[in-house]
Scaffold this active site. Structure first.
Site, PDB file in Angstrom:
ATOM      1  N   ASP A 147       0.882  -1.170   0.000  1.00  0.00           N
ATOM      2  CA  ASP A 147       0.000   0.000   0.000  1.00  0.00           C
ATOM      3  C   ASP A 147       0.920   1.221   0.000  1.00  0.00           C
ATOM      4  OD1 ASP A 147      -2.097   1.444   2.659  1.00  0.00           O
ATOM      5  OD2 ASP A 147      -1.741   2.080   0.599  1.00  0.00           O
TER       6      ASP A 147
ATOM      7  N   HIS B 293      -0.050  -2.052   6.175  1.00  0.00           N
ATOM      8  CA  HIS B 293       0.635  -1.168   7.114  1.00  0.00           C
ATOM      9  C   HIS B 293       1.571  -1.912   8.058  1.00  0.00           C
ATOM     10  CE1 HIS B 293      -2.114   2.621   6.747  1.00  0.00           C
ATOM     11  NE2 HIS B 293      -1.792   2.097   5.583  1.00  0.00           N
TER      12      HIS B 293
ATOM     13  N   GLU C 176      -0.340  10.724   1.368  1.00  0.00           N
ATOM     14  CA  GLU C 176      -1.711  10.239   1.517  1.00  0.00           C
ATOM     15  C   GLU C 176      -1.905   9.729   2.940  1.00  0.00           C
ATOM     16  OE1 GLU C 176      -2.728   6.970   2.075  1.00  0.00           O
ATOM     17  OE2 GLU C 176      -4.871   7.135   1.647  1.00  0.00           O
ATOM     18  N   GLU C 177      -0.892   9.041   3.447  1.00  0.00           N
ATOM     19  CA  GLU C 177      -1.049   8.327   4.716  1.00  0.00           C
ATOM     20  C   GLU C 177      -1.242   9.253   5.915  1.00  0.00           C
ATOM     21  OE1 GLU C 177      -1.624   5.310   4.939  1.00  0.00           O
ATOM     22  OE2 GLU C 177      -0.544   4.167   3.416  1.00  0.00           O
TER      23      GLU C 177
END
Lengths: 343, 348, 331
Positions: A173, A312, A201-202
């Site tokens: 991801d 993650h 983004e995270e």
């Protein structure tokens, strides 16, 4: 594509520090003649080839950043305290190997050995603030010669192809999404395609908003890695996606609800072309579509994801066939998009 | 071969507790060229014998366990997953998001994941996960997996030892391949040294469960003196200072009822003479090492212990200093090649 | 086997008070063994000599069962209790129990317990229906032990009874003694004592016998009941060869030989990996400088309850497996 995926995951690119990933993408585009632009927050925007048959403007987005840690304090005995960059389940940190800073100093996240834990400690989860990184420094002075506060810390996890068509790596991801978009750029499109490799983004979908403001697309397709909890003892309805069943189409998540027209088009394309697909059965999580959809005057968005177990974490896993089918579905659906939308 | 390479090669070997039969020959290959006779007993202890020069030699054993903590396949779950139980004291906290190798009909790579945090129940957020709640993801379809892996197959953590700064290394199985590395270095030292007594280095089994290797080898060899080399807790910030020993600040030597006081004093004397720094490791009762079994074997065996400080024991991130391993080896080598029996008996 | 089992489970024998069950077993096996004696702790040891230059194999099954010991008798004649072996208070509540002399009682709890989280043995007692301490003391004294009631029955291919742990193991060994002939190895059958309180009988027995290898025959749990913990063992899929339990990791030679015997003779078998629990192999394998040991376990539901359940064929196949095992030449 699989080779590129493996190489992309090897690179360290935490939110705010994505340059190595950006460089790799630029240097490894199959078509070196494509125009590209890096904006001032770090987004990489590449213009695809078009035959000009449609006036549609399509943005395809995947984020370059991954989750990790950041050094925030160095203790007297040379250990590094840290905070998380992006959402990390702190339970997985004990026993991990990491690399600190641009010199990639090797470190480990240790914790008091089990023999020295009392019953209470053995049965509890360790709080983040009790953890630290050990780089085998002699003391604070020695540690400061090697690293600084503010240094990014990435998981030291090599890509491994295993089982049947599986890959384990950190950052699937969303290097998976990046790998797919790199392939899409090899094709000629009926419309203006803007491939946006976004940043940050995270930590809050930051780069996507800026990129959408620049591109001003009609349509935004976000390619993501998503939760796949099809593991023992998880109830069927909580699984979200199932490994091996193909890319998933999201009808809604916390950040955006899918545009109905786009959703139906992709769904019908999958059915017509016999491409395996699944619905993402939970509505948790959020991604770049959330910010793209509400940018400017509004954008029609859809999220298509590849299932990633243990997302993650340094040992996330995806099925290579799911990735191939994701590329196939997105490619076919995009080629027939102008017709579907009457543009 | 330098110490770092030796340690890395030894740590690469997989011998989860009770499954040392998988690795005994490999361990023996390290001893073979350095002793008069190397053999494997029926419990898979690996013994290297080096004859002493005396006409009436005593018997000294030097032990270091070569079993490592691990897991064992206890069942299958649909979707290519394996259920596990523990072999030895694994800390499940340190197993989340880790890599493993299952030793089945072939070696199968797998990943121990974790439930995504947003699916955790209230209790799971604060309570540690239990081993029977974990599972290995192998990425194979169920029928293929069943051909490769059976219930009862042992599982090792996959975390090759890597080099760190300041002469340290980190990875899995340093508990107690660091000790086995010391045994090899001792044999190397003894190549060029005349020693009066017969020396047996023993790489033992099942220390992590019930000290079976120590029990069986001391029973079989009936030594006059035993030296145990194991790892002890290195300095870790939130741990009890009294039970931890800083790296590179001296070899911890054990003091307590399980250890013969005169032979222990003799060990400190040798260290002083050889200018090797030591630390005092206080063990008021069961030290949790092989000494506990050896001391009461048959008619009793005088036992001493030298340790190597190790941080984060029983995780994939165990960390030691190579200098400590080398110092422990030199200290014990000098100790066992001296006239220990004469000097300690004189004080009776 | 049900007739034998009924007799065995009906015999009284909590840990440390195994006289009755020992006598029952001794009567049955004496005609078929070469030598038989009882050791200092009460273990019953029976030897069948080998016909050749084989090895000495020890097979162990424990005779003792769990129980409730009378710890204090109060003014009104009620008997306060503690546990002998693993007793779960929730299981003991409401049960009918019986002492060595046949006196029967009911296990009850103090009425003022409102929350069952507070249910512990020290808030429970046995009522044998007397009104005064003196009357109770006429038949029961502190130290006497009561065991669960529950006659053995056979139904749907299963045996249901109290004390299948480990009278089923004893039954298996008794059947083996009857059928074993012309064995190349010497087989020493040991019916051990005090397994339930710490595997205490087996170690000393092994020390004096010094076998070349040993196999314990005991029961183990299953993973085939509603909402149970995940376990790969099931009733009816064959006896289990133990890979490990919480006290022993089976010696590879013994484990592999048992699996080989099962395969070669087409005997169904399962593999046992347990993270809790132990059996006699636990103290046998560390005796006398170490003895290669393993176990054959009979899958059993509802362990340590008055209605334990095993599959009849699992038990019969265990006899076949052990027969093949002891008959094979040992390297």
């Amino acid at each position: 594509m699989m080779q590129k995926l493996a190489e992309l995951t090897k690179l360290d690119g935490l939110s705010g520090n994505e340059q190595d990933v950006r460089k790799y993408i630029i240097q490894n585009l199959a078509d070196k003649s494509l125009e590209h632009y890096t904006d001032n927050i770090g987004n990489l925007i590449v213009k695809g080839k078009t035959d000009g048959s449609s006036n549609l403007k399509v943005m395809v987005a995947a984020h370059m950043d991954e989750v990790g840690l950041m050094v925030n304090y160095i203790t007297d005995d040379g250990k590094l305290k840290f905070s998380t960059v992006g959402g990390i389940d702190s339970r997985i940190l004990i026993g991990q190997h990491v690399r600190v800073g641009k010199d990639k100093i090797p470190g480990v996240i240790g914790y008091k050995s089990i023999h020295l834990q009392d019953k209470n400690e053995r049965e509890s989860v360790v709080k983040l603030k009790s953890l630290y990184i050990d780089i085998a420094a002699k003391d604070r002075e020695n540690a400061e010669e090697l690293v600084k506060t503010g240094d990014y810390v990435a998981f030291d996890s090599e890509p491994v192809f295993f089982g049947e068509n599986k890959i384990k790596a950190k950052a699937l991801d969303d290097r998976a999404g990046c790998a797919v978009i790199m392939e899409l750029l090899n094709e000629v499109w009926p419309f203006e395609l803007y491939a946006c490799f976004t940043v940050q983004e995270e930590i809050g979908l930051r780069g996507a908003l800026v990129a959408a403001n620049r591109v001003k697309p009609d349509v935004g397709i976000v390619l993501e890695g998503t939760t796949c909890a099809d593991v023992p003892k998880v109830k069927e309805h909580e699984v979200s996606t199932v490994m091996g069943k193909g890319p998933s189409i999201s009808f809604a998540d916390r950040a955006s609800i899918a545009d109905r027209e786009l959703l139906m088009h992709f769904f019908k394309t999958a059915e017509k072309e016999g491409i395996p697909y699944q619905w993402k059965t939970t509505t948790t999580g959020g991604n770049d579509a959330g910010k793209i959809q509400t940018s400017g005057a509004g954008v029609k968005t859809l999220v298509v994801s590849v299932p990633c177990r243990y997302i993650h974490s340094p040992v996330s896993v995806l099925d290579l066939n799911d990735l191939k089918n994701m590329l196939n579905l997105v490619s076919k659906a995009l080629h027939t998009l102008p017709e579907a939308l009457g543009r | 071969m330098n110490t770092e390479t030796l340690v890395k090669q030894l740590c690469d070997i997989n011998a989860p507790v009770g499954n040392e039969n998988l690795a005994a020959e490999k361990i023996k290959s390290f001893f073979g060229p350095l002793c008069d006779k190397a053999y494997i007993d029926r419990f898979f202890n690996v013994i290297g014998y080096k004859k002493g020069t005396s006409s009436d030699p005593r018997k000294i054993i030097i032990t270091a366990h070569y079993d490592q903590i691990g897991m064992i396949v206890s069942g299958y779950e649909k979707g290519g997953f394996l259920r596990i139980s523990n072999l030895g004291g694994v800390d499940t906290k340190a197993l989340l998001a880790s890599e493993v190798i299952v030793h089945g009909r072939e070696e199968v790579y797998g990943v121990i994941g974790a439930k995504p945090p947003h699916l955790l129940k209230e209790s799971e957020i604060t309570k540690n996960v239990k081993i029977d709640e974990l599972f290995i993801d192998t990425g194979f379809p169920d029928d293929v997996l069943k051909q490769k892996v059976s219930i009862g197959d042992p599982v090792s953590i996959f975390s090759p030892v890597i080099s760190m700064k300041n002469g340290c290394v980190a990875g899995k199985s340093l508990d107690n391949r660091a000790g086995v590395a010391a045994l090899v270095l001792i044999l190397k030292e003894l190549q060029n040294v005349k020693h009066p007594h017969d020396i047996y280095v023993v790489a033992t089994v099942q220390e992590e469960t019930d000290l079976l290797g120590a029990l069986t080898s001391s029973y079989a060899l009936e030594p006059d003196l035993a030296v145990v080399i194991d790892v002890c807790h290195g300095d870790m910030p939130e741990a009890d200072r009294a039970q931890c020993f800083p790296l590179n600040k001296g070899i911890p030597v054990a003091i307590g009822p399980a250890f013969h006081s005169e032979y222990t004093n003799a060990l400190f004397e040798v260290a002083k003479k050889e200018r090797i720094a030591t630390q005092r490791c206080i063990e008021p009762g069961n030290p949790g090492t092989e000494a506990w079994a050896i001391q009461v074997s048959r008619l009793g065996v005088p036992t001493v212990e030298a340790s190597i400080p190790l941080r984060y024991m029983h995780t994939a991130a165990e960390l030691v200093s190579l200098q400590d391993i080398e110092n422990a080896a030199v200290l014990v080598a000098r100790y066992v090649s001296g006239d220990i029996f004469k000097t300690t008996e004189e004080t009776d | 086997m049900i007739t034998l089992l009924r007799e065995l489970t009906g015999a009284y024998g909590p840990s440390s008070r195994e006289e009755e069950i020992r006598n029952t077993i001794e009567r049955k096996i004496s005609p078929n063994v070469d030598d038989i004696y009882t050791d200092a702790l009460g273990n019953l040891i029976a030897v069948k000599k080998g016909s050749g230059n084989g090895k000495r194999i020890m097979l162990a099954a424990h005779m003792d069962e769990i129980g409730l010991v009378a710890s204090y008798i109060d003014e009104k004649g009620f008997i306060r209790i503690s546990n002998i072996g693993g007793i779960n208070p929730y299981v003991a509540v409401g049960q009918r129990v019986q002492f060595h002399n046949g006196i029967t009682g009911c296990v009850c709890y103090e009425e003022n317990i409102t929350d069952f989280k507070d249910l512990k043995l020290d808030r429970m007692y046995i009522d044998i229906g007397t009104q005064r301490r003196e009357i109770t003391l006429d038949c029961i004294m502190p130290g006497d032990i009561a065991v669960f009631c529950g006659e053995a029955i056979e139904q749907n291919g299963k045996f249901i009874s109290k004390a299948l742990d480990d009278r089923i193991g004893c039954a298996i060994l008794i059947e083996l003694i009857e059928t074993l002939k012309d064995c190349p190895n010497e087989v020493v059958f040991v019916f051990t004592v005090q397994e339930e309180v710490g595997l205490r009988g087996a170690g000393p027995a092994a020390f004096s016998i010094k076998p070349d290898l040993a196999v314990a025959v005991d029961v183990t749990g299953t993973g085939d009941t509603p909402e149970c913990k995940p376990l790969a063992l099931q009733l009816g899929k064959g006896p289990a060869v133990m890979i490990k339990d919480n006290r022993t990791i089976s010696h590879p030679m013994v484990k592999n030989a048992l699996i080989e015997c099962a395969r070669k003779n087409n005997i169904p078998y399962q593999l046992e990996v347990m993270s809790v629990g132990g059996n006699d192999a636990g103290t046998i394998h560390t005796a006398a400088g170490g003895i290669p040991a393993g176990a054959v376990s009979i899958p059993c539901r509802y362990l340590h309850r008055p209605c334990e359940m095993v599959d009849k064929n699992d038990a019969l196949n265990a006899v076949k497996l052990l027969n093949a095992f002891v008959m094979s030449p040992m390297a």
